[in-house]
Design a protein around this motif. Structure first.
Motif, short mmCIF file in Angstrom:
data_model
loop_
_atom_site.label_atom_id
_atom_site.label_comp_id
_atom_site.label_asym_id
_atom_site.label_seq_id
_atom_site.Cartn_x
_atom_site.Cartn_y
_atom_site.Cartn_z
N PRO A 83 -0.70 -3.70 -11.42
CA PRO A 83 -1.19 -4.00 -9.83
C PRO A 83 -1.80 -5.32 -9.95
O PRO A 83 -2.97 -5.78 -9.82
CB PRO A 83 -2.38 -2.96 -9.61
CG PRO A 83 -2.75 -2.69 -10.90
CD PRO A 83 -1.55 -2.73 -11.88
N CYS B 287 2.50 -9.29 -6.39
CA CYS B 287 2.34 -8.81 -5.11
C CYS B 287 3.14 -10.29 -4.48
O CYS B 287 3.72 -10.14 -3.58
CB CYS B 287 1.11 -8.98 -4.67
SG CYS B 287 0.83 -8.69 -2.89
N TYR C 94 3.88 -1.94 -8.89
CA TYR C 94 2.73 -2.44 -8.59
C TYR C 94 1.80 -1.41 -8.60
O TYR C 94 0.58 -1.55 -8.85
CB TYR C 94 2.74 -3.16 -7.23
CG TYR C 94 1.45 -3.75 -6.73
CD1 TYR C 94 1.26 -5.21 -7.20
CD2 TYR C 94 0.74 -2.88 -5.83
CE1 TYR C 94 -0.10 -5.76 -6.82
CE2 TYR C 94 -0.54 -3.80 -5.47
CZ TYR C 94 -0.87 -5.07 -5.86
OH TYR C 94 -2.11 -5.58 -5.51
N TRP C 95 2.04 -0.08 -7.98
CA TRP C 95 1.27 0.91 -7.88
C TRP C 95 0.77 1.73 -8.95
O TRP C 95 -0.50 1.99 -9.15
CB TRP C 95 1.65 2.01 -6.73
CG TRP C 95 1.01 3.20 -6.52
CD1 TRP C 95 -0.15 3.36 -5.52
CD2 TRP C 95 0.98 4.42 -7.14
NE1 TRP C 95 -0.48 4.54 -5.49
CE2 TRP C 95 0.03 5.35 -6.63
CE3 TRP C 95 1.94 4.83 -7.98
CZ2 TRP C 95 0.13 6.82 -7.01
CZ3 TRP C 95 1.86 6.18 -8.49
CH2 TRP C 95 0.94 7.10 -8.01
N GLU D 192 7.22 -2.18 -5.42
CA GLU D 192 5.93 -1.26 -5.00
C GLU D 192 5.57 -0.30 -6.02
O GLU D 192 4.18 -0.24 -6.12
CB GLU D 192 6.25 -0.73 -3.48
CG GLU D 192 6.62 -1.88 -2.48
CD GLU D 192 6.95 -1.24 -0.97
OE1 GLU D 192 6.57 -1.86 -0.23
OE2 GLU D 192 7.41 -0.05 -1.24
N GLU E 45 0.89 -0.95 0.12
CA GLU E 45 -0.07 -0.14 -0.04
C GLU E 45 0.97 1.21 0.07
O GLU E 45 1.84 1.14 0.92
CB GLU E 45 -1.02 -0.14 1.30
CG GLU E 45 -2.21 -0.98 1.12
CD GLU E 45 -3.06 -0.82 2.23
OE1 GLU E 45 -2.88 0.09 3.10
OE2 GLU E 45 -3.99 -1.86 2.52
#
Length: 325
Positions: free
Chosen positions: A90, A95, A85-86, A82, A23
């Motif tokens: 995604p 992940c 992914y962001w 990260e 996140e």
């Protein structure tokens, strides 16, 4: 996200859902971009300087230094994943790869620091044997072997099939990682203290080294031999510098360790203690603190190489030559 895991196996959110380990907020996004923009070129340039210049290959300690720099560089794998992914991909497969990588950079840094400290201890206490036995090949073999062993222990849960690799944090994985971090951190701390005390003892012994004069009797049929007395005095100013350097080495090393991964396993210990007393859902608000710890963990990967450049003249000269080219 896979919700098939039981409540006792994985980390959950306050709502009882499976906690997503990736996140990113706005502040986190800016921090990661800045750290990657500074840390990756810095660590890459140092690693290239060590590998390309032959004079850096003459001492085995530079190979342990290279291993530490590479472990610092590995810190940026996690924030890059990260960011991808962001903003780009995604997907749960990314992940899962993220879960497979987390905790590894911290473990590699600790094991590389421990190896470097052991190497310095042997060099101080057994200089002749160390110079003869600790070859570059042996240093590389030790580093690679310890890397493989560390990764195996950190990911033991997934390797032997005790858990399935999903986009979630297994509590068993976190517990085992905490134990490994504590053992490595305690070992590095002990070695730091031992080396610091040994260095101070050697400095005291080197203040004045005197050899008793041996005046041989001169006769008509013998060659006259006179051994003059020798006194090696280390100036007070130089001694003060050496004392401060030994102290700063301990303080700086301990600071690097305390910032990360000390905060990591302190957080983990707090999390599990909270779970033991209050239960999992009541302690889910601590998940936000985990994000802060992850951001802080990037800082040593920037100031650590800078400290090496400031304190290591040989490395600084090699790095400067590399930059000028």
């Amino acid at each position: 996200m896979n919700n098939s895991s039981s409540i006792e196996e994985v980390v959950l959110t306050e709502n009882g859902e499976v906690y997503n380990p990736i996140e990113i907020g706005i502040v986190s996004l800016i921090t990661k971009i800045l750290c990657c923009a500074i840390g990756i070129p810095l660590n890459v340039s140092i690693a290239v300087a060590i590998t390309r210049l032959r004079r850096m290959h003459r001492k085995s300690r530079n190979f342990f230094l290279l291993a530490i720099v590479l472990s610092y560089l590995s810190f940026f794998i996690v924030p890059v994943m990260e960011l991808i992914y962001w903003g780009i991909y995604p997907d749960e497969s990314l992940c899962r790869a993220y879960v497979a990588v987390i905790f590894v950079p911290q473990g590699l840094l600790l094991i590389n620091m421990l190896l470097a400290l052991i190497d310095r201890y042997l060099a101080i206490n057994y200089p002749l044997q160390h110079r003869e036995k600790m070859t570059n090949r042996l240093a590389c073999c030790l580093i690679v072997t310890c890397w493989i062993l560390t990764i195996f222990l950190l990911k033991f849960v997934y390797i032997v099939g005790l858990g399935i690799l999903r986009c979630e944090l297994l509590l068993l994985h976190v517990k085992m990682t905490s134990v490994i971090f504590i053992i490595l951190f305690a070992s590095c701390t002990a070695m730091n203290i031992v080396i610091h005390r040994q260095t101070k003892i050697l400095l005291r012994e080197s203040r004045t080294v005197e050899a008793t004069p041996d005046n041989s009797v001169v006769t008509n049929n013998q060659i006259s031999t006179v051994v003059t007395s020798m006194a090696v005095h280390v100036g007070r100013k130089k001694l003060g510098q050496l004392e401060m350097e030994a102290t700063h080495t301990l303080v700086i090393s301990m600071t690097s360790l305390c910032v990360m991964p000390f905060l990591n396993f302190v957080f983990m210990a707090t999390f599990f203690a909270c779970r033991l007393v209050f239960g999992q859902l009541e302690c889910s608000n601590l998940n936000g603190m985990g994000y802060l710890i992850k951001e802080i963990s990037l800082i040593p990967a920037i100031y650590g190489p800078i400290i090496f450049l400031v304190r290591n003249k040989e490395l600084r000269a090699a790095w400067t030559c590399q930059i000028i080219r």
